[in-house]
Design a protein around this motif. Structure first.
Motif, mmCIF file in Angstrom:
data_model
loop_
_atom_site.group_PDB
_atom_site.id
_atom_site.type_symbol
_atom_site.label_atom_id
_atom_site.label_comp_id
_atom_site.label_asym_id
_atom_site.label_seq_id
_atom_site.Cartn_x
_atom_site.Cartn_y
_atom_site.Cartn_z
ATOM 1 N N ASP A 41 0.857 -1.183 0.000
ATOM 2 C CA ASP A 41 0.000 0.000 0.000
ATOM 3 C C ASP A 41 0.897 1.237 0.000
ATOM 4 O OD1 ASP A 41 -1.896 2.004 0.418
ATOM 5 O OD2 ASP A 41 -2.241 1.468 2.507
ATOM 6 N N GLU A 43 0.325 4.336 0.569
ATOM 7 C CA GLU A 43 0.081 5.338 1.610
ATOM 8 C C GLU A 43 0.619 4.921 2.969
ATOM 9 O OE1 GLU A 43 -3.867 6.905 1.888
ATOM 10 O OE2 GLU A 43 -4.060 7.033 -0.291
ATOM 11 N N THR A 44 0.523 3.633 3.289
ATOM 12 C CA THR A 44 0.900 3.196 4.639
ATOM 13 C C THR A 44 2.162 2.337 4.669
ATOM 14 O OG1 THR A 44 -0.414 1.170 4.521
ATOM 15 C CG2 THR A 44 -1.537 3.167 5.326
ATOM 16 N N GLY A 45 2.556 1.798 3.510
ATOM 17 C CA GLY A 45 3.698 0.890 3.472
ATOM 18 C C GLY A 45 3.336 -0.526 3.894
ATOM 19 N N TRP A 46 2.060 -0.764 4.198
ATOM 20 C CA TRP A 46 1.591 -2.092 4.615
ATOM 21 C C TRP A 46 1.538 -3.028 3.421
ATOM 22 C CZ3 TRP A 46 -2.549 -5.082 3.141
ATOM 23 C CH2 TRP A 46 -2.847 -6.185 3.959
ATOM 24 N N LYS A 67 -6.494 -0.661 2.722
ATOM 25 C CA LYS A 67 -5.063 -0.859 2.495
ATOM 26 C C LYS A 67 -4.799 -2.164 1.744
ATOM 27 C CE LYS A 67 -4.120 -2.613 7.140
ATOM 28 N NZ LYS A 67 -3.446 -2.345 8.405
ATOM 29 N N SER A 70 -5.504 -1.343 -1.916
ATOM 30 C CA SER A 70 -4.393 -0.551 -2.475
ATOM 31 C C SER A 70 -3.161 -1.410 -2.723
ATOM 32 C CB SER A 70 -4.035 0.602 -1.540
ATOM 33 O OG SER A 70 -5.097 1.518 -1.467
#
Length: 132
Positions: A41, A43-46, A67, A70
């Motif tokens: 993802d 936006e979060t790096g997840w 997430k 994404s």
């Protein structure tokens, strides 16, 4: 007694699972481990774990989150709205008329692509990407 009109039943299928199954697993483009490393993802790096990716391709229960959508979009190199349409189709469903245009229509065309990766099927998918 009033007669009720028949309700339009939304089409529902495991579309998100199907999208991932087209590219991930034994004999596919990516292993679950490889895919979990590239599906991140932005936006979060997840990223989904290898075991979560395994649940997705096996059709086991899993929770669809923004997430996850994404990350899968990045991993599958698909527009996020197409992957979101797959999640929507899987969790909620669409009325048939909603599947005729936009991201849902692109999704349905992608799901109907044969799972074998041949030059012809690749060319068709690329043409659909350009049209979508």
């Amino acid at each position: 007694m009033a007669v009720r009109e028949a309700a339009v039943v939304p089409e529902q299928r495991d579309a998100l699972t199907e999208l991932v199954q087209q590219h991930v697993g034994i004999g596919k483009r990516w292993s679950t481990r490889d895919f979990s490393e590239i599906a991140v993802d932005p936006e979060t790096g997840w990223s989904p774990s290898k075991s979560l990716v395994g649940k997705i391709i096996s059709g086991a229960g899993y929770t669809v989150t923004p997430k996850l959508v994404s990350a899968l979009a990045v991993g599958l190199a698909l527009p996020r709205d197409v992957v979101a349409a797959a999640a929507h189709l899987q969790v909620i469903g669409y009325a048939e008329s909603e599947l005729a245009v936009g991201a849902p229509a692109v999704l349905i065309r992608r799901l109907d692509v044969p799972l074998t990766d041949t030059p012809k099927s690749r060319a068709v998918a690329e043409r659909w990407d350009e049209e979508g």
